[in-house]
Design an enzyme around this catalytic site. Structure first.
Site: not given
Length: 168
Positions: A6-7
């Site tokens: 998620d990054e």
């Protein structure tokens, strides 16, 4: 450059956005929310460390611009434990030599940091001063960093007998 599920980092220095980095970030943020129904926070900065730091300032759904010239006013007053890349153990080592804030770290003796923390000490000193020369590398997804193994239950469970069944 993906960092985790998620990054990630995106280098947009070559894009002609008519100096509208915030508008561009907002369009990405809106698309993530619309298509994936996920809130996101975006940091806009001249390097990866400052971008990561900026993305943590306003959560969720924040967009933060962090310029190198703002490091001393925004980051330096914070405790060292708040700096990305510093955990409990490193914070304790730094505090044992009188370094309590990110500003203390930024202005510390590099030789003392190297003695106490090795090359990581100098890296942290640079980051505390907003210096991070790592390039955004889209191919880094193929570099194995770590592999985790965990189980998430679809419900909260506190019964030890039920939990033991999960681990068998």
């Amino acid at each position: 450059e993906p960092v985790s599920i998620d990054e990630g980092y995106m280098d947009v220095t070559e894009l002609d956005m008519n100096n509208d980095a915030i508008g561009f970030a907002k369009s990405i943020q809106d698309r993530i929310l619309r298509e994936l129904d996920l809130p996101s926070s975006i940091g806009i900065a001249p390097n990866k460390f400052l971008a990561k730091t900026a993305s943590n300032i306003k959560k969720p759904m924040g967009i933060t611009v962090l310029r190198k010239r703002q490091v001393n006013e925004i980051l330096w007053p914070l405790p060292v434990i708040d700096m990305h890349g510093i955990g409990e153990s490193t914070a304790r080592k730094l505090e044992s030599i009188g370094i309590k804030s990110i500003g203390d770290l930024a202005n510390a003796n590099p030789n003392l940091l190297k003695e106490k923390l090795g090359k990581n000490g100098v890296r942290l000193l640079n980051r505390a001063n907003g210096i991070d020369n790592r390039a955004v590398d889209p191919e880094s997804i193929y570099d194995t960093k770590s592999v985790g193994n965990s189980t998430t239950l679809p419900y909260d469970e506190s019964n030890i007998e039920e939990l033991e069944k999960v681990f068998v």
